[in-house]
Design a protein around this motif. Structure first.
Motif, PDB file in Angstrom:
ATOM      1  N   VAL A  12     -25.739 -69.602  13.176  1.00  0.00           N
ATOM      2  CA  VAL A  12     -26.253 -68.241  13.054  1.00  0.00           C
ATOM      3  C   VAL A  12     -26.456 -67.671  14.451  1.00  0.00           C
ATOM      4  O   VAL A  12     -26.728 -68.411  15.403  1.00  0.00           O
ATOM      5  CB  VAL A  12     -27.564 -68.233  12.240  1.00  0.00           C
ATOM      6  CG1 VAL A  12     -28.656 -69.003  12.947  1.00  0.00           C
ATOM      7  CG2 VAL A  12     -28.005 -66.819  11.921  1.00  0.00           C
ATOM      8  N   GLN A  13     -26.323 -66.360  14.578  1.00  0.00           N
ATOM      9  CA  GLN A  13     -26.539 -65.714  15.867  1.00  0.00           C
ATOM     10  C   GLN A  13     -28.020 -65.549  16.152  1.00  0.00           C
ATOM     11  O   GLN A  13     -28.839 -65.495  15.213  1.00  0.00           O
ATOM     12  CB  GLN A  13     -25.864 -64.347  15.880  1.00  0.00           C
ATOM     13  CG  GLN A  13     -24.345 -64.406  15.830  1.00  0.00           C
ATOM     14  CD  GLN A  13     -23.721 -63.035  15.973  1.00  0.00           C
ATOM     15  OE1 GLN A  13     -24.381 -62.009  15.818  1.00  0.00           O
ATOM     16  NE2 GLN A  13     -22.437 -63.003  16.274  1.00  0.00           N
ATOM     17  N   PRO A  14     -28.396 -65.473  17.410  1.00  0.00           N
ATOM     18  CA  PRO A  14     -29.801 -65.217  17.741  1.00  0.00           C
ATOM     19  C   PRO A  14     -30.313 -63.961  17.032  1.00  0.00           C
ATOM     20  O   PRO A  14     -29.603 -62.951  16.965  1.00  0.00           O
ATOM     21  CB  PRO A  14     -29.774 -65.033  19.257  1.00  0.00           C
ATOM     22  CG  PRO A  14     -28.600 -65.843  19.702  1.00  0.00           C
ATOM     23  CD  PRO A  14     -27.576 -65.687  18.615  1.00  0.00           C
ATOM     24  N   GLY A  15     -31.520 -64.071  16.502  1.00  0.00           N
ATOM     25  CA  GLY A  15     -32.099 -62.972  15.745  1.00  0.00           C
ATOM     26  C   GLY A  15     -31.791 -63.023  14.262  1.00  0.00           C
ATOM     27  O   GLY A  15     -32.381 -62.259  13.479  1.00  0.00           O
ATOM     28  N   GLY A  16     -30.909 -63.923  13.870  1.00  0.00           N
ATOM     29  CA  GLY A  16     -30.522 -64.040  12.472  1.00  0.00           C
ATOM     30  C   GLY A  16     -31.485 -64.879  11.656  1.00  0.00           C
ATOM     31  O   GLY A  16     -32.534 -65.330  12.160  1.00  0.00           O
ATOM     32  N   SER A  17     -31.123 -65.084  10.396  1.00  0.00           N
ATOM     33  CA  SER A  17     -31.974 -65.820   9.463  1.00  0.00           C
ATOM     34  C   SER A  17     -31.181 -66.884   8.725  1.00  0.00           C
ATOM     35  O   SER A  17     -29.969 -66.749   8.528  1.00  0.00           O
ATOM     36  CB  SER A  17     -32.581 -64.862   8.429  1.00  0.00           C
ATOM     37  OG  SER A  17     -33.403 -63.897   9.042  1.00  0.00           O
ATOM     38  N   LEU A  18     -31.877 -67.936   8.353  1.00  0.00           N
ATOM     39  CA  LEU A  18     -31.342 -68.982   7.490  1.00  0.00           C
ATOM     40  C   LEU A  18     -32.446 -69.445   6.562  1.00  0.00           C
ATOM     41  O   LEU A  18     -33.633 -69.372   6.920  1.00  0.00           O
ATOM     42  CB  LEU A  18     -30.845 -70.187   8.300  1.00  0.00           C
ATOM     43  CG  LEU A  18     -29.478 -70.127   8.965  1.00  0.00           C
ATOM     44  CD1 LEU A  18     -29.248 -71.397   9.777  1.00  0.00           C
ATOM     45  CD2 LEU A  18     -28.373 -69.928   7.946  1.00  0.00           C
ATOM     46  N   ARG A  19     -32.037 -69.944   5.411  1.00  0.00           N
ATOM     47  CA  ARG A  19     -32.998 -70.533   4.481  1.00  0.00           C
ATOM     48  C   ARG A  19     -32.567 -71.953   4.175  1.00  0.00           C
ATOM     49  O   ARG A  19     -31.477 -72.173   3.640  1.00  0.00           O
ATOM     50  CB  ARG A  19     -33.077 -69.732   3.191  1.00  0.00           C
ATOM     51  CG  ARG A  19     -34.205 -70.182   2.270  1.00  0.00           C
ATOM     52  CD  ARG A  19     -34.063 -69.550   0.904  1.00  0.00           C
ATOM     53  NE  ARG A  19     -35.288 -69.683   0.105  1.00  0.00           N
ATOM     54  CZ  ARG A  19     -35.309 -69.641  -1.230  1.00  0.00           C
ATOM     55  NH1 ARG A  19     -34.185 -69.477  -1.898  1.00  0.00           N
ATOM     56  NH2 ARG A  19     -36.453 -69.763  -1.882  1.00  0.00           N
ATOM     57  N   LEU A  20     -33.423 -72.900   4.522  1.00  0.00           N
ATOM     58  CA  LEU A  20     -33.167 -74.300   4.212  1.00  0.00           C
ATOM     59  C   LEU A  20     -33.814 -74.654   2.881  1.00  0.00           C
ATOM     60  O   LEU A  20     -34.897 -74.162   2.558  1.00  0.00           O
ATOM     61  CB  LEU A  20     -33.721 -75.208   5.304  1.00  0.00           C
ATOM     62  CG  LEU A  20     -33.218 -74.967   6.725  1.00  0.00           C
ATOM     63  CD1 LEU A  20     -33.824 -76.012   7.670  1.00  0.00           C
ATOM     64  CD2 LEU A  20     -31.720 -74.978   6.803  1.00  0.00           C
ATOM     65  N   SER A  21     -33.118 -75.513   2.146  1.00  0.00           N
ATOM     66  CA  SER A  21     -33.653 -75.988   0.879  1.00  0.00           C
ATOM     67  C   SER A  21     -33.692 -77.507   0.887  1.00  0.00           C
ATOM     68  O   SER A  21     -32.848 -78.156   1.511  1.00  0.00           O
ATOM     69  CB  SER A  21     -32.773 -75.515  -0.283  1.00  0.00           C
ATOM     70  OG  SER A  21     -32.711 -74.105  -0.341  1.00  0.00           O
ATOM     71  N   CYS A  22     -34.645 -78.064   0.174  1.00  0.00           N
ATOM     72  CA  CYS A  22     -34.761 -79.519   0.035  1.00  0.00           C
ATOM     73  C   CYS A  22     -35.000 -79.828  -1.435  1.00  0.00           C
ATOM     74  O   CYS A  22     -35.993 -79.365  -2.014  1.00  0.00           O
ATOM     75  CB  CYS A  22     -35.904 -80.046   0.889  1.00  0.00           C
ATOM     76  SG  CYS A  22     -36.232 -81.816   0.669  1.00  0.00           S
ATOM     77  N   ALA A  23     -34.086 -80.594  -1.995  1.00  0.00           N
ATOM     78  CA  ALA A  23     -34.201 -81.016  -3.387  1.00  0.00           C
ATOM     79  C   ALA A  23     -34.770 -82.421  -3.421  1.00  0.00           C
ATOM     80  O   ALA A  23     -34.213 -83.342  -2.815  1.00  0.00           O
ATOM     81  CB  ALA A  23     -32.840 -80.971  -4.068  1.00  0.00           C
ATOM     82  N   ALA A  24     -35.857 -82.583  -4.120  1.00  0.00           N
ATOM     83  CA  ALA A  24     -36.526 -83.879  -4.196  1.00  0.00           C
ATOM     84  C   ALA A  24     -36.361 -84.481  -5.574  1.00  0.00           C
ATOM     85  O   ALA A  24     -36.544 -83.798  -6.582  1.00  0.00           O
ATOM     86  CB  ALA A  24     -38.013 -83.719  -3.879  1.00  0.00           C
ATOM     87  N   SER A  25     -35.996 -85.758  -5.608  1.00  0.00           N
ATOM     88  CA  SER A  25     -35.975 -86.456  -6.886  1.00  0.00           C
ATOM     89  C   SER A  25     -37.399 -86.805  -7.255  1.00  0.00           C
ATOM     90  O   SER A  25     -38.234 -87.064  -6.397  1.00  0.00           O
ATOM     91  CB  SER A  25     -35.131 -87.736  -6.781  1.00  0.00           C
ATOM     92  OG  SER A  25     -35.692 -88.622  -5.825  1.00  0.00           O
ATOM     93  N   GLY A  26     -37.696 -86.797  -8.502  1.00  0.00           N
ATOM     94  CA  GLY A  26     -39.061 -86.995  -8.926  1.00  0.00           C
ATOM     95  C   GLY A  26     -39.828 -85.694  -8.804  1.00  0.00           C
ATOM     96  O   GLY A  26     -39.291 -84.672  -8.391  1.00  0.00           O
ATOM     97  N   SER A  27     -41.053 -85.703  -9.119  1.00  0.00           N
ATOM     98  CA  SER A  27     -41.861 -84.491  -9.111  1.00  0.00           C
ATOM     99  C   SER A  27     -42.348 -84.167  -7.708  1.00  0.00           C
ATOM    100  O   SER A  27     -42.985 -84.977  -7.061  1.00  0.00           O
ATOM    101  CB  SER A  27     -43.063 -84.639 -10.034  1.00  0.00           C
ATOM    102  OG  SER A  27     -43.948 -83.557  -9.867  1.00  0.00           O
TER     103      SER A  27
END
Length: 115
Positions: A12-27
């Motif tokens: 991503v370029q400076p000033g931009g945005s990203l969204r990270l996701s984390c999928a967890a097994s179990g609750s």
């Protein structure tokens, strides 16, 4: 067996945005703490943001006001919304979970901020 799997990294370029996701097994709800750490080349792994099961969030000073952590216990997901990204945010980002005294880590996802 607990597994944490990250996604959403990229370039991503400076000033931009990203969204990270984390999928967890179990609750996810069973994790006392969920969060994100990062490690840049030549540096130690450092805390980015964590959130307790009750919803209290903690951020590194370097990301306050730019990053937001959230949890969706129903979907077993943890997210990191990253805005106003800077080149110094470039690192491998790791999802983290703590449950019953044990620490769990994802495999990491690369985030590169560059023009």
């Amino acid at each position: 067996q607990v597994q944490l799997v990250e996604s959403g990294g990229g370039l991503v370029q400076p000033g931009g945005s990203l969204r990270l996701s984390c999928a967890a097994s179990g609750s996810v709800f069973s994790f006392n703490i969920m969060g994100w750490y990062r490690q840049a080349p030549g540096n130690e792994r450092e805390l980015v943001a964590t959130m307790r099961s009750g919803g209290m969030a903690n951020y590194a000073d370097s990301v306050k006001g730019r990053f937001t952590i959230s949890r969706d216990n129903a979907k077993n997901m943890v997210y990191l919304q990253m805005n106003s990204l800077k080149p110094e945010d470039t690192a491998v980002y790791y999802c983290y979970g703590q449950r019953a005294g044990f620490d769990y880590w994802g495999q990491g996802t690369q985030v590169t901020v560059s023009a």
